[in-house]
Design a protein around this motif. Structure first.
Motif, PDB file in Angstrom:
ATOM      1  N   ILE A   7       3.404   6.948  11.370  1.00  0.00           N
ATOM      2  CA  ILE A   7       3.486   5.913  10.327  1.00  0.00           C
ATOM      3  C   ILE A   7       2.365   6.138   9.295  1.00  0.00           C
ATOM      4  O   ILE A   7       2.547   5.913   8.098  1.00  0.00           O
ATOM      5  CB  ILE A   7       3.399   4.501  10.952  1.00  0.00           C
ATOM      6  N   ALA A  11       2.999   6.852   5.409  1.00  0.00           N
ATOM      7  CA  ALA A  11       2.346   5.994   4.400  1.00  0.00           C
ATOM      8  C   ALA A  11       1.564   6.843   3.399  1.00  0.00           C
ATOM      9  O   ALA A  11       1.583   6.566   2.193  1.00  0.00           O
ATOM     10  CB  ALA A  11       1.433   4.984   5.079  1.00  0.00           C
ATOM     11  N   THR A  15       2.293   6.950  -0.522  1.00  0.00           N
ATOM     12  CA  THR A  15       1.211   6.610  -1.471  1.00  0.00           C
ATOM     13  C   THR A  15       1.007   7.730  -2.484  1.00  0.00           C
ATOM     14  O   THR A  15       0.865   7.479  -3.686  1.00  0.00           O
ATOM     15  CB  THR A  15      -0.102   6.324  -0.705  1.00  0.00           C
TER      16      THR A  15
ATOM     17  N   THR B  17      -3.084   0.609  -1.847  1.00  0.00           N
ATOM     18  CA  THR B  17      -1.681   0.989  -1.748  1.00  0.00           C
ATOM     19  C   THR B  17      -1.383   1.562  -0.359  1.00  0.00           C
ATOM     20  O   THR B  17      -0.370   1.218   0.262  1.00  0.00           O
ATOM     21  CB  THR B  17      -1.306   2.017  -2.836  1.00  0.00           C
ATOM     22  N   TYR B  18      -2.277   2.395   0.123  1.00  0.00           N
ATOM     23  CA  TYR B  18      -2.084   2.983   1.461  1.00  0.00           C
ATOM     24  C   TYR B  18      -2.027   1.869   2.513  1.00  0.00           C
ATOM     25  O   TYR B  18      -1.156   1.868   3.386  1.00  0.00           O
ATOM     26  CB  TYR B  18      -3.222   3.962   1.762  1.00  0.00           C
ATOM     27  N   VAL B  21       1.247   0.012   2.202  1.00  0.00           N
ATOM     28  CA  VAL B  21       2.399   0.812   2.663  1.00  0.00           C
ATOM     29  C   VAL B  21       2.422   0.900   4.195  1.00  0.00           C
ATOM     30  O   VAL B  21       3.483   0.723   4.817  1.00  0.00           O
ATOM     31  CB  VAL B  21       2.395   2.223   2.022  1.00  0.00           C
ATOM     32  N   VAL B  22       1.247   1.141   4.805  1.00  0.00           N
ATOM     33  CA  VAL B  22       1.188   1.175   6.272  1.00  0.00           C
ATOM     34  C   VAL B  22       1.685  -0.158   6.827  1.00  0.00           C
ATOM     35  O   VAL B  22       2.509  -0.223   7.743  1.00  0.00           O
ATOM     36  CB  VAL B  22      -0.261   1.441   6.765  1.00  0.00           C
ATOM     37  N   LEU B  25       5.486  -0.620   6.347  1.00  0.00           N
ATOM     38  CA  LEU B  25       6.262   0.222   7.267  1.00  0.00           C
ATOM     39  C   LEU B  25       6.247  -0.376   8.674  1.00  0.00           C
ATOM     40  O   LEU B  25       7.284  -0.451   9.342  1.00  0.00           O
ATOM     41  CB  LEU B  25       5.688   1.645   7.302  1.00  0.00           C
TER      42      LEU B  25
END
Lengths: 226, 411
Positions: A7, A11, A15, B17-18, B21-22, B25
């Motif tokens: 994951i 990600a 990004t 952002t990272y 996003v993590v 998800l």
């Protein structure tokens, strides 16, 4: 419930892709900006050719036949020039938030050369055709060398919007180190920045709108003169 | 162009952002299982539990709290409630006395000792193998023990947290905080628990394994965010903190900005002091992902604050500069104003900012879509949430200042 370790990899990829799409969009806009500036410069060059043709006709045929056409063209030109100058600066600012782009430096040089040409042409035609526009030359340097120059440009933009048909405004970037601009500076005894030249007289130092209006009114009756 | 600003924008954008996003998800992959929780089987022996409730001047809320505890669906012989009156000067002790009985005990301290010491006093008297610590202004649902205790069947679980929601949000600020709690103290903690990165065992209600508390020591009486500090020690001792979303406690929140500032000043200052107290996990990580999550989180907060300060400075310097320009044109505001939008004059900063805002909207909307909440999704709440988000930056700054100046923060 278990979190798969990949994951973090997914990600990171997402990004990076998002970052790449922002950069792509920016590159696209940069190229669009450059196209817009080049387009404007080409328009200006077209207009110059028109002015040159009219100027030549004036020399050959004499009289006032061409003066009216010339006056209309020149009036459109000085507005276009100022707007183009402002636009180049805005696009340059937007582009150079993240990196220096030599394109704008080059365009600015071309633009200043064109202004010198146009100003010289206007000066020679002014008397022949009895144009009654007040000519203002504005000499400036970049912010680091001249903290008041942005403020002076702001005042002149404001004035130009208010009495555009009555004045012809030219801006010269003295940081570009163009021989033509340097010569103009020497001719008008530009010692300090910002500096404006109104009808051959030099006024250096930051001037507010009222002060510039006072100067203009010494030479000609303008709509802003009380 | 300011190269430092550009670097800061990139760093904050990338880290945030990272992170988002993590998070998204993890949320997406586990969206159908978030409310699942283990259950006791028919032949399971139910464990004994002690619920500790420290109370200081809680005359307005303690009765509701006790009433909710009395309604808990669990054998009365297997749970006790120890209410520690922490030197209240109001009617708290009298109200508790009206409810005391076989499994509701009052410990009446004449002097105020502080929350952590009161909790520790209660724990030392507790007979249960599990300890639930809760605030006196919190109301628990009847299934709270049946939902949380089965998590301890996993021997690695040292503590279980539950969703914390806002009780009777009356004004706009409380409604925004309600939204914040649904996300921050419910859903986000659940996702953090999937990574074994829960950084706090919220004070309103958390359950601990008594054996673990005996091993690591009880709450730190010197720490103003004892529920945060103990989470670090739980991770260091090798235990996990689980989160149960299928049950939720309801607690009160500040009703005005002053109250909110005081609450956040304590939280943020406490978080910084706790980080300093446990700085060893930054140097030598023995806590798995938690040891990476904490530095990542604080790096994001620090760089975000740097960007906030820098942007605020740029904003105000631009405003002052433009005002000084307008003073030269007799404040002729309309002449230089252009209403024609030129997309080409937009800088890359705007795209970074817009993508950040869009990311946040997406995160909040998706999270609320998953959270089982009756919250009305009004645009004004979203807007208020974003305003509050920026205000928290100022609160963080104040907390940094307080910690650096070594000022004392009280409850």
């Amino acid at each position: 419930m278990v979190i798969k370790k990949n994951i973090f990899v997914y990600a990171a990829v997402i990004t990076v892709l998002l970052l790449a799409s922002i950069y792509s969009l920016n590159f696209y806009l940069n190229s669009q900006r450059e196209n817009a500036v080049v387009g404007r410069m080409e328009e200006i060059l077209d207009e110059y050719q028109e002015i040159q043709a009219l100027s030549l006709m004036n020399d050959v045929f004499g009289g006032n036949i061409t003066c009216l056409s010339l006056e209309n063209t020149l009036s459109y030109m000085d507005k276009t020039l100022w707007d183009t100058g402002v636009k180049i600066d805005r696009y340059r600012e937007a582009t150079e938030q993240f990196s220096i782009d030599p394109f704008y430096q080059e365009q600015k040089r071309k633009f200043n050369r064109n202004e010198v040409v146009y100003f010289s042409m206007l000066k020679s035609m002014k008397e022949q055709c009895n144009f009654n526009q007040t000519v203002i030359l504005y000499f400036y340097k970049k912010k680091e060398d001249c903290p008041d120059c942005d403020a002076q440009a702001f005042v002149l933009t404001d004035l130009n919007k208010e009495i555009d048909p009555e004045i012809a405004l030219f801006s010269f970037d003295s940081n570009l180190d163009l021989a033509s601009v340097r010569t103009l500076g020497l001719f008008y005894n530009i010692t300090d920045f910002p500096c404006i030249v109104v009808e051959e007289d030099t006024y250096c130092g930051l001037k507010n709108k009222n002060q510039v209006a006072d100067i203009l009114c010494r030479y000609r009756e303008h709509s802003i003169c009380q | 162009m300011n190269i430092y600003y550009a670097i800061l924008v990139h760093v904050v954008w990338f880290l945030s952002t990272y992170f988002v996003v993590v998070f998204m998800l993890a949320l997406f992959y586990n969206r159908k299982k978030l409310y699942d929780s283990p259950e006791f089987r028919k032949n399971d022996k139910l464990p004994k539990i002690s619920i500790i409730v420290p109370a200081y001047n809680e005359e307005e809320s303690i009765a509701d709290c006790i009433k909710s505890l009395k309604l808990i669906d669990y054998p009365k012989s297997l749970f006790e409630v120890i209410i520690v009156n922490d030197g209240s000067i109001d009617r708290t002790a009298d109200i508790v006395r009206e409810h005391t009985g076989k499994n509701i005990i009052l410990v009446d301290n004449s002097k105020n000792k502080g929350k952590a010491k009161s909790l520790n006093q209660g724990i030392s008297l507790a007979k249960g193998s599990y300890i639930a610590c809760m605030d006196a202004d919190t109301i628990v649902p009847s299934d709270i023990l049946r939902k949380t205790l089965p998590y301890f069947k996993d021997e690695k679980v040292g503590s279980v947290t539950v969703s914390v929601e806002v009780r009777s949000a009356k004004n706009f600020l409380q409604r925004i905080i309600r939204l914040e709690y649904i996300l921050g103290l419910s859903l986000f903690l659940k996702i953090f628990s999937l990574f074994n990165c829960v950084h706090v065992t919220p004070g309103p209600f958390s359950v601990y394994r008594k054996r673990l508390l005996d091993k690591i020591g009880y709450f730190d009486p010197e720490n103003i965010t004892e529920d945060l500090e103990i989470a670090y020690r739980i991770h260091k001792s090798g235990y996990k903190i689980a989160n149960c979303m299928s049950t939720a406690v309801h607690t009160v929140t500040p009703h005005d900005m002053k109250g909110l500032y005081r609450q956040r000043r304590r939280w943020y200052s406490g978080a910084l002091l706790t980080l300093w107290q446990h700085k060893d996990i930054l140097a030598k990580n023995k806590t798995g992902l938690f040891g990476y999550f904490i530095p990542f989180n604080y790096a994001l907060i620090a760089s975000g604050l740097g960007l906030f300060v820098f942007s605020t400075y740029l904003l105000f310097s631009n405003i002052f500069r433009n005002l000084s320009y307008y003073s030269l044109t007799n404040y002729n505001f309309f002449s230089n104003m252009t209403f024609d939008f030129d997309l080409l004059a937009v800088s890359m900063f705007l795209f970074f900012g817009l993508s950040g805002i869009l990311g946040m909207i997406l995160l909040v909307t998706y999270s609320l879509g998953i959270a089982r909440s009756s919250l009305e999704r009004k645009p004004s709440l979203y807007f208020g949430y974003f305003i509050l988000f920026f205000m928290y930056q100022a609160f963080w700054l104040a907390s940094f200042f307080i910690v650096l100046m070594r000022r004392k923060v009280r409850w």
